[in-house]
Write a protein that holds these residues in place. Structure first.
Motif, PDB file in Angstrom:
ATOM      1  N   ALA A 255       0.839  -1.203   0.000  1.00 54.73           N
ATOM      2  CA  ALA A 255       0.000   0.000   0.000  1.00 54.73           C
ATOM      3  C   ALA A 255       0.871   1.249   0.000  1.00 54.73           C
ATOM      4  O   ALA A 255       2.027   1.215   0.421  1.00 54.73           O
ATOM      5  CB  ALA A 255      -0.931   0.007   1.216  1.00 54.73           C
ATOM      6  N   ALA A 256       0.283   2.351  -0.486  1.00 53.52           N
ATOM      7  CA  ALA A 256       1.005   3.627  -0.556  1.00 53.52           C
ATOM      8  C   ALA A 256       0.616   4.569   0.573  1.00 53.52           C
ATOM      9  O   ALA A 256       1.092   5.712   0.608  1.00 53.52           O
ATOM     10  CB  ALA A 256       0.730   4.306  -1.902  1.00 53.52           C
ATOM     11  N   ASP A 257      -0.218   4.132   1.487  1.00 53.44           N
ATOM     12  CA  ASP A 257      -0.651   4.966   2.612  1.00 53.44           C
ATOM     13  C   ASP A 257      -0.228   4.326   3.920  1.00 53.44           C
ATOM     14  O   ASP A 257      -0.496   3.132   4.158  1.00 53.44           O
ATOM     15  CB  ASP A 257      -2.172   5.138   2.594  1.00 53.44           C
ATOM     16  CG  ASP A 257      -2.639   5.971   1.421  1.00 53.44           C
ATOM     17  OD1 ASP A 257      -2.554   7.204   1.517  1.00 53.44           O
ATOM     18  OD2 ASP A 257      -3.076   5.381   0.409  1.00 53.44           O
ATOM     19  N   LYS A 262      -0.269   0.193   8.308  1.00 50.72           N
ATOM     20  CA  LYS A 262      -0.365  -0.097   9.741  1.00 50.72           C
ATOM     21  C   LYS A 262      -1.487  -1.100  10.008  1.00 50.72           C
ATOM     22  O   LYS A 262      -1.327  -2.021  10.822  1.00 50.72           O
ATOM     23  CB  LYS A 262      -0.622   1.195  10.510  1.00 50.72           C
ATOM     24  CG  LYS A 262      -0.550   1.041  12.025  1.00 50.72           C
ATOM     25  CD  LYS A 262      -0.687   2.385  12.737  1.00 50.72           C
ATOM     26  CE  LYS A 262       0.516   3.271  12.456  1.00 50.72           C
ATOM     27  NZ  LYS A 262       0.479   4.533  13.247  1.00 50.72           N
ATOM     28  N   ILE A 263      -2.621  -0.946   9.334  1.00 49.79           N
ATOM     29  CA  ILE A 263      -3.715  -1.905   9.499  1.00 49.79           C
ATOM     30  C   ILE A 263      -3.277  -3.304   9.076  1.00 49.79           C
ATOM     31  O   ILE A 263      -3.649  -4.301   9.689  1.00 49.79           O
ATOM     32  CB  ILE A 263      -4.936  -1.462   8.664  1.00 49.79           C
ATOM     33  CG1 ILE A 263      -5.511  -0.153   9.224  1.00 49.79           C
ATOM     34  CG2 ILE A 263      -6.020  -2.537   8.658  1.00 49.79           C
ATOM     35  CD1 ILE A 263      -6.607   0.447   8.382  1.00 49.79           C
ATOM     36  N   MET A 264      -2.448  -3.372   8.035  1.00 48.01           N
ATOM     37  CA  MET A 264      -1.950  -4.656   7.556  1.00 48.01           C
ATOM     38  C   MET A 264      -0.863  -5.246   8.467  1.00 48.01           C
ATOM     39  O   MET A 264      -0.473  -6.394   8.292  1.00 48.01           O
ATOM     40  CB  MET A 264      -1.365  -4.500   6.149  1.00 48.01           C
ATOM     41  CG  MET A 264      -2.386  -4.206   5.078  1.00 48.01           C
ATOM     42  SD  MET A 264      -1.526  -3.948   3.502  1.00 48.01           S
ATOM     43  CE  MET A 264      -2.839  -4.340   2.346  1.00 48.01           C
ATOM     44  N   THR A 270       6.023   4.499   4.058  1.00 41.95           N
ATOM     45  CA  THR A 270       6.258   4.973   2.689  1.00 41.95           C
ATOM     46  C   THR A 270       7.629   5.610   2.527  1.00 41.95           C
ATOM     47  O   THR A 270       8.192   5.594   1.429  1.00 41.95           O
ATOM     48  CB  THR A 270       5.171   5.976   2.276  1.00 41.95           C
ATOM     49  OG1 THR A 270       5.081   7.033   3.244  1.00 41.95           O
ATOM     50  CG2 THR A 270       3.816   5.284   2.176  1.00 41.95           C
ATOM     51  N   PHE A 271       8.188   6.158   3.601  1.00 45.66           N
ATOM     52  CA  PHE A 271       9.545   6.718   3.513  1.00 45.66           C
ATOM     53  C   PHE A 271      10.536   5.615   3.169  1.00 45.66           C
ATOM     54  O   PHE A 271      11.404   5.790   2.296  1.00 45.66           O
ATOM     55  CB  PHE A 271       9.931   7.385   4.836  1.00 45.66           C
ATOM     56  CG  PHE A 271      11.360   7.846   4.869  1.00 45.66           C
ATOM     57  CD1 PHE A 271      11.737   9.026   4.245  1.00 45.66           C
ATOM     58  CD2 PHE A 271      12.344   7.095   5.518  1.00 45.66           C
ATOM     59  CE1 PHE A 271      13.062   9.458   4.265  1.00 45.66           C
ATOM     60  CE2 PHE A 271      13.662   7.512   5.534  1.00 45.66           C
ATOM     61  CZ  PHE A 271      14.020   8.696   4.914  1.00 45.66           C
ATOM     62  N   GLN A 272      10.418   4.463   3.826  1.00 46.46           N
ATOM     63  CA  GLN A 272      11.302   3.332   3.517  1.00 46.46           C
ATOM     64  C   GLN A 272      11.092   2.843   2.086  1.00 46.46           C
ATOM     65  O   GLN A 272      12.051   2.489   1.397  1.00 46.46           O
ATOM     66  CB  GLN A 272      11.036   2.189   4.500  1.00 46.46           C
ATOM     67  CG  GLN A 272      11.497   2.466   5.926  1.00 46.46           C
ATOM     68  CD  GLN A 272      11.041   1.383   6.878  1.00 46.46           C
ATOM     69  OE1 GLN A 272       9.860   1.055   6.946  1.00 46.46           O
ATOM     70  NE2 GLN A 272      11.980   0.817   7.622  1.00 46.46           N
TER      71      GLN A 272
END
Length: 471
Positions: A255-257, A262-264, A270-272
């Motif tokens: 995901a991109a968000d 976090k839910i997953m 996304t920074f990493q």
């Protein structure tokens, strides 16, 4: 062909590895035909899906005698031995079967502690594949098993934590290098795919073993591909991978968000992702990413972010862009969705019923789902063409321009798919979902042209390297 091979071969046992719901449906069909013609043949299956869903499979499938639960080597060996010696196979530890209308489970066999005790996989099929499918065949190799993370959508943590034993294990580096040497000098293999869920264990011994393995691959001039987590990779490690012969890397990014990550329970941000993707795409390697675009808890805006985010590097996202979460039995998402009454069974396939936060996501998916298989086919042929080049015994510097040609074509395809998808999102947002069917017609034409261009490119590559003469 499968049925004829089995019925003409005087076999006592047939086994199928099940990789997902489609494989299970295919296996059911084949098994019932075999049983109808040769009822004494013992048919067994194994894998993630049957290990968790054994009761339904046994009750709904007449052709299957046993299911080997979880890790199968020792269980299958014991089952085969008892069948061969005509002793009671029903006492085999680690199987499930149906008896008098009831489902019997013989217990849980512990995970194999020392993977080095296992013999190398049988490669007797390899000469046949090399002769008959020289363009498409791939050689897989497994360094270790298990994963130290607990992503909620993934069946790997549940699979290895469902039975006693050490979850994450690695074969010794010496064992892997001996197997690679056997493949190289016995069959002339110069390109392999590591199928580990994680390649490096992120501690000192794990990095040390990885360096030793990479040195060995470099010494044998082996090209290789692998999968890894972005939070393990750094610049020094990536450079070491590439210098040692890595030509492809697969990343599960999802995901991109950050909220969705976090839910997953993905344990990345996304920074990493941005940092690692910039680092990898600067190298002359192939980068493939995976993400789950349709979830029961994301919004149309989340999907739009995915499209814009993951297409910025022009990597192959075609097999991910239509991904809809399949809640595998045993996973945390499966349990949560079942508790919420948001799960249904379609044969061997599990599905979530509806998006719980944004009904537009379901409308978008239903509008584009007829296109999704086309993306998968184009991606498959892109990957096949790249793999074909890596298998050639051609110096790496001679392949650079070929790589650039493929990447240019790949970039054009990704740009077109991105435009299609963003247009579809706008149509759904403006309550014009019906208009997508007209867009679908034109998009199919583009994808067919793209596929023809890929096949033409592969033929040009063959002519350039005198492929047929070398064969």
């Amino acid at each position: 062909k499968v049925v004829d091979t089995v019925l003409n071969g005087n076999y006592g046992l047939v086994g199928f590895s099940i990789y997902g719901s489609n494989a299970m449906q295919w296996t059911r069909t084949i098994s019932e035909i075999i049983k109808k013609n040769a009822p004494d043949i013992h048919i067994t299956i194994g894998g993630h899906l049957p290990s968790f869903d054994y009761e339904y499979i046994l009750r709904s499938t007449d052709g299957i005698d046993t299911i080997v639960l979880f890790e199968g080597e020792e269980t299958l060996l014991e089952l085969v031995t008892k069948l061969k010696e005509s002793t009671s196979w029903k006492e085999t530890l680690g199987i499930a079967f149906k008896e008098n209308g009831s489902i019997v489970v013989t217990g849980k066999r512990p995970l194999i502690y020392d993977l080095d005790q296992l013999p190398f996989p049988a490669r007797d099929y390899l000469p046949y594949l090399m002769e008959n499918y020289s363009d498409e065949y791939l050689v897989y190799i497994n360094w270790g098993r298990g994963c130290y993370r607990s992503c909620k959508f993934c069946s790997v943590p549940a699979f290895f934590r469902s039975v006693p034993g050490k979850i994450v294990r690695k074969r010794s580096v010496d064992s892997i290098l001996k197997e690679v040497a056997y493949l190289k000098y016995k069959f002339g293999i110069n390109y392999i795919l590591f199928i580990d869920d994680i390649f490096i264990l992120p501690y000192d011994r794990g990095y040390e073993d990885a360096r030793k393995l990479l040195r060995g691959l470099y010494d044998m001039n082996i090209k290789f591909a692998l999968s890894e987590r972005v939070d393990v990779l750094n610049e020094d490690l990536v450079n070491l991978f590439v210098d040692s012969g890595m030509v492809r890397i697969f990343l599960g990014l999802e995901a991109a968000d950050n909220e969705i990550l976090k839910i997953m329970d993905k344990k990345i941000d996304t920074f990493q992702i941005i940092k690692t993707m910039n680092m990898l795409t600067a190298q002359e390697i192939d980068v493939e990413v995976s993400f789950i675009n349709f979830l029961p808890f994301n919004t149309l805006e989340n999907i739009e972010n995915n499209i814009k985010f993951f297409t910025r590097w022009n990597v192959d996202i075609l097999r991910s862009i239509g991904n809809r979460l399949e809640p595998y039995p045993g996973t945390m998402f499966y349990k949560e969705l079942k508790n919420n009454g948001n799960i249904e069974r379609l044969g061997y396939f599990y599905n979530y019923r509806y998006n719980m936060v944004d009904e537009r996501v379901d409308r978008l998916y239903n509008s584009i789902k007829e296109i999704i298989p086309y993306w998968g086919v184009v991606s498959m042929y892109l990957q096949s063409t790249k793999s074909f080049i890596w298998k050639l015994n051609v110096p790496s510097h001679e392949l650079s321009d070929l790589r650039n040609i493929i990447l240019e074509l790949q970039g054009k395809i990704v740009d077109e798919v991105k435009e299609y998808f963003l247009n579809a999102i706008d149509l759904v947002r403006n309550n014009k979902s019906n208009d997508i069917k007209y867009q679908n017609f034109e998009h199919k034409g583009f994808l067919q042209e793209a596929l023809a261009a890929i096949l033409d490119l592969k033929d040009n590559i063959k002519r350039r390297v005198n492929y047929e003469e070398k064969q």
